[in-house]
Design a protein around this motif. Structure first.
Motif, PDB file in Angstrom:
ATOM      1  N   GLU A 155      40.569  45.238 -23.990  1.00  0.00           N
ATOM      2  CA  GLU A 155      41.267  45.514 -22.656  1.00  0.00           C
ATOM      3  C   GLU A 155      40.051  45.432 -21.621  1.00  0.00           C
ATOM      4  OE1 GLU A 155      44.043  48.580 -22.200  1.00  0.00           O
ATOM      5  OE2 GLU A 155      45.067  48.080 -23.984  1.00  0.00           O
ATOM      6  N   ALA A 156      38.865  46.408 -21.989  1.00  0.00           N
ATOM      7  CA  ALA A 156      37.840  46.359 -20.951  1.00  0.00           C
ATOM      8  C   ALA A 156      37.172  45.011 -20.734  1.00  0.00           C
ATOM      9  CB  ALA A 156      36.785  47.485 -21.558  1.00  0.00           C
ATOM     10  N   ALA A 157      36.990  44.311 -21.717  1.00  0.00           N
ATOM     11  CA  ALA A 157      36.389  42.838 -21.735  1.00  0.00           C
ATOM     12  C   ALA A 157      37.344  41.908 -20.685  1.00  0.00           C
ATOM     13  CB  ALA A 157      36.250  42.142 -22.860  1.00  0.00           C
ATOM     14  N   ILE A 158      38.540  42.168 -20.911  1.00  0.00           N
ATOM     15  CA  ILE A 158      39.308  41.312 -19.914  1.00  0.00           C
ATOM     16  C   ILE A 158      39.506  41.636 -18.486  1.00  0.00           C
ATOM     17  CG2 ILE A 158      41.857  40.711 -19.767  1.00  0.00           C
ATOM     18  CD1 ILE A 158      42.373  41.134 -22.614  1.00  0.00           C
ATOM     19  N   ARG A 159      39.475  43.154 -18.312  1.00  0.00           N
ATOM     20  CA  ARG A 159      39.250  43.502 -16.819  1.00  0.00           C
ATOM     21  C   ARG A 159      37.848  42.969 -16.317  1.00  0.00           C
ATOM     22  NH1 ARG A 159      42.824  47.430 -15.223  1.00  0.00           N
ATOM     23  NH2 ARG A 159      44.074  48.384 -16.867  1.00  0.00           N
ATOM     24  N   HIS A 160      36.864  43.039 -17.027  1.00  0.00           N
ATOM     25  CA  HIS A 160      35.738  42.623 -16.613  1.00  0.00           C
ATOM     26  C   HIS A 160      35.691  41.178 -16.268  1.00  0.00           C
ATOM     27  CE1 HIS A 160      31.229  41.372 -17.023  1.00  0.00           C
ATOM     28  NE2 HIS A 160      31.225  42.393 -15.964  1.00  0.00           N
ATOM     29  N   LEU A 161      36.275  40.356 -17.160  1.00  0.00           N
ATOM     30  CA  LEU A 161      36.202  38.837 -17.161  1.00  0.00           C
ATOM     31  C   LEU A 161      36.769  38.584 -15.784  1.00  0.00           C
ATOM     32  CD1 LEU A 161      35.909  36.108 -18.533  1.00  0.00           C
ATOM     33  CD2 LEU A 161      38.398  36.423 -19.168  1.00  0.00           C
ATOM     34  N   ALA A 162      38.192  39.177 -15.464  1.00  0.00           N
ATOM     35  CA  ALA A 162      39.067  38.970 -14.201  1.00  0.00           C
ATOM     36  C   ALA A 162      38.353  39.365 -12.969  1.00  0.00           C
ATOM     37  CB  ALA A 162      40.223  39.846 -14.349  1.00  0.00           C
ATOM     38  N   THR A 163      37.243  40.025 -12.917  1.00  0.00           N
ATOM     39  CA  THR A 163      36.401  40.323 -11.715  1.00  0.00           C
ATOM     40  C   THR A 163      35.419  39.416 -11.459  1.00  0.00           C
ATOM     41  OG1 THR A 163      35.008  41.976 -13.088  1.00  0.00           O
ATOM     42  CG2 THR A 163      37.169  42.888 -12.050  1.00  0.00           C
ATOM     43  N   CYS A 164      35.174  38.570 -12.599  1.00  0.00           N
ATOM     44  CA  CYS A 164      33.839  37.775 -12.315  1.00  0.00           C
ATOM     45  C   CYS A 164      34.323  36.311 -11.943  1.00  0.00           C
ATOM     46  CB  CYS A 164      33.146  37.504 -13.705  1.00  0.00           C
ATOM     47  SG  CYS A 164      32.408  39.060 -14.421  1.00  0.00           S
ATOM     48  N   ALA A 188      37.658  31.076 -21.477  1.00  0.00           N
ATOM     49  CA  ALA A 188      37.859  31.495 -22.999  1.00  0.00           C
ATOM     50  C   ALA A 188      36.715  31.675 -23.500  1.00  0.00           C
ATOM     51  CB  ALA A 188      38.675  30.433 -23.589  1.00  0.00           C
ATOM     52  N   GLU A 189      35.600  30.729 -23.346  1.00  0.00           N
ATOM     53  CA  GLU A 189      34.398  30.725 -24.248  1.00  0.00           C
ATOM     54  C   GLU A 189      33.413  32.222 -23.757  1.00  0.00           C
ATOM     55  OE1 GLU A 189      31.334  30.242 -26.810  1.00  0.00           O
ATOM     56  OE2 GLU A 189      33.568  29.299 -26.594  1.00  0.00           O
ATOM     57  N   ALA A 190      33.559  32.491 -22.261  1.00  0.00           N
ATOM     58  CA  ALA A 190      32.977  33.787 -21.702  1.00  0.00           C
ATOM     59  C   ALA A 190      33.492  34.915 -22.246  1.00  0.00           C
ATOM     60  CB  ALA A 190      33.133  33.614 -20.295  1.00  0.00           C
ATOM     61  N   LEU A 191      34.909  34.799 -22.443  1.00  0.00           N
ATOM     62  CA  LEU A 191      35.747  35.963 -23.022  1.00  0.00           C
ATOM     63  C   LEU A 191      35.244  36.275 -24.487  1.00  0.00           C
ATOM     64  CD1 LEU A 191      37.975  38.131 -22.832  1.00  0.00           C
ATOM     65  CD2 LEU A 191      39.474  36.522 -23.481  1.00  0.00           C
ATOM     66  N   LYS A 192      35.245  35.134 -25.098  1.00  0.00           N
ATOM     67  CA  LYS A 192      34.731  35.380 -26.643  1.00  0.00           C
ATOM     68  C   LYS A 192      33.485  35.822 -26.729  1.00  0.00           C
ATOM     69  CE  LYS A 192      34.348  32.552 -30.814  1.00  0.00           C
ATOM     70  NZ  LYS A 192      34.499  31.154 -31.372  1.00  0.00           N
ATOM     71  N   GLN A 193      32.512  35.337 -25.912  1.00  0.00           N
ATOM     72  CA  GLN A 193      31.128  35.939 -26.034  1.00  0.00           C
ATOM     73  C   GLN A 193      31.064  37.282 -25.556  1.00  0.00           C
ATOM     74  OE1 GLN A 193      28.671  33.562 -23.527  1.00  0.00           O
ATOM     75  NE2 GLN A 193      28.993  31.507 -25.029  1.00  0.00           N
ATOM     76  N   GLU A 194      31.792  37.692 -24.696  1.00  0.00           N
ATOM     77  CA  GLU A 194      31.626  39.079 -24.375  1.00  0.00           C
ATOM     78  C   GLU A 194      32.514  39.865 -25.430  1.00  0.00           C
ATOM     79  OE1 GLU A 194      32.837  42.106 -20.431  1.00  0.00           O
ATOM     80  OE2 GLU A 194      32.720  39.985 -20.290  1.00  0.00           O
ATOM     81  N   LEU A 195      33.440  39.596 -25.762  1.00  0.00           N
ATOM     82  CA  LEU A 195      34.132  40.302 -26.973  1.00  0.00           C
ATOM     83  C   LEU A 195      33.349  40.525 -28.154  1.00  0.00           C
ATOM     84  CD1 LEU A 195      37.774  38.822 -26.830  1.00  0.00           C
ATOM     85  CD2 LEU A 195      37.242  41.101 -26.236  1.00  0.00           C
ATOM     86  N   GLN A 196      32.693  39.379 -28.638  1.00  0.00           N
ATOM     87  CA  GLN A 196      31.880  39.564 -29.656  1.00  0.00           C
ATOM     88  C   GLN A 196      30.706  40.675 -29.434  1.00  0.00           C
ATOM     89  OE1 GLN A 196      32.163  37.838 -32.724  1.00  0.00           O
ATOM     90  NE2 GLN A 196      30.630  39.657 -32.960  1.00  0.00           N
ATOM     91  N   ALA A 197      30.094  40.678 -28.126  1.00  0.00           N
ATOM     92  CA  ALA A 197      29.000  41.581 -27.709  1.00  0.00           C
ATOM     93  C   ALA A 197      29.447  42.914 -27.741  1.00  0.00           C
ATOM     94  CB  ALA A 197      28.534  41.222 -26.339  1.00  0.00           C
TER      95      ALA A 197
END
Length: 296
Positions: A155-164, A188-197
């Motif tokens: 959820e935190a990663a999705i929120r951060h992605l939306a602001t970018c 989707a690729e940016a979300l995957k990388q942030e989730l993995q981190a």
């Protein structure tokens, strides 16, 4: 390869292989020892029966079952001794605590979140994440509850992605900039990388991540819909006018080259006006028949 460090700068606990034996063999050994204990008691040999009984109980107490894509994390007196990934009936130290953990692929359907995009517009966004446990030791001991950890961090990663990213293209967005609606693969690729981190500390791998829901928030949805409709109409009108001008230009050039009729500037202007009205109008035009000459 260096050992990854946890947020408190201490080396993260990593999975290691635990020693285990074939459980079917230990069943045979355990039953044989129990049988020996019974025969020895009946034969009046307690010195043989008691050790055989104890060893038989130990042999049977250490049995446990593992399904495919499942691991058992073994701890002995609070110390991690290893993880067993061998499927089937297994045997390990009966004093060790065996906690089973799934290694299968899992789906996380994140709830619909209401956030602000890069422009500050409220939007609704959600995603589906496919993940699995890579390191059973990190998943069990590095975080308190790895499943809850995955949900919260997703959820935190999705929120951060939306602001970018902005929801859609606009005048205040650079041409070719990635948007949530138009650049779904890149997002989707940016979300995957942030989730993995974010999932790395929990020993979890992200296999796939895709935006499953994307829309403007209800309070601005109607306004944004009208805006999109207006932009579409303007774009269509511009295309129509561009095509009409090309057709009028071709018509005047053809009349002039073939010398079909000679028109002065005033009549050319009138002809251009009439043709543009006919070509650009969104309704059928009514023709007016001139029974006189061009100049009366």
């Amino acid at each position: 390869m260096s050992t990854p460090a946890s947020p408190n700068n201490k080396p993260a606990l990593q999975e290691k292989r635990a020693w285990s034996a074939d459980g079917y063999l230990m069943i045979v050994v355990g039953l044989a020892l129990l049988g020996l204990a019974v025969v020895s008691l009946r034969g009046g040999a307690p010195l043989v029966a008691i050790p055989a009984l104890i060893l038989g109980i130990i042999a049977l107490a250490g049995l446990y079952m593992l399904h495919p894509n499942q691991a058992a994390v073994l701890t002995l007196f609070g110390a991690y001794t290893g993880s067993d990934r061998n499927a089937g009936l297994r045997w390990a130290n009966p004093l060790a605590i065996k906690k089973k953990i799934s290694l299968r692929d899992r789906n996380l359907n994140a709830p619909v979140l209401k956030v602000n995009d890069q422009r500050g517009n409220p939007i609704e966004i959600s995603a589906v994440v496919v993940w699995r446990v890579r390191d059973s030791a990190q998943a069990m001991f590095q975080v308190d509850d790895y499943e809850a950890y995955v949900r919260v961090q997703a959820e935190a990663a999705i929120r951060h992605l939306a602001t970018c990213y902005a929801y859609d293209e606009g005048e205040d967005i650079d041409a070719g900039a990635i948007t949530l609606r138009g650049g779904q693969e890149a997002v989707a690729e940016a979300l995957k990388q942030e989730l993995q981190a974010r999932f790395g500390d929990a020993g979890v791998d992200v296999l796939d991540a895709k935006i499953s829901h994307l829309a403007y928030a209800p309070e601005i949805a109607q306004v944004m819909l009208r805006r999109q409709q207006a932009e579409a109409i303007i774009s269509a009108r511009a295309k129509i006018v561009q095509g009409a001008v090309s057709m009028v230009e071709a018509a005047l050039k053809g009349l002039s080259e073939r010398e079909i009729v000679t028109l002065d500037d005033e009549r050319k202007a009138a002809m251009v006006s009439n043709l543009l009205v006919v070509l650009c109008s969104d309704r059928e035009t009514q023709p007016v028949v001139n029974t006189g000459t061009l100049y009366t």
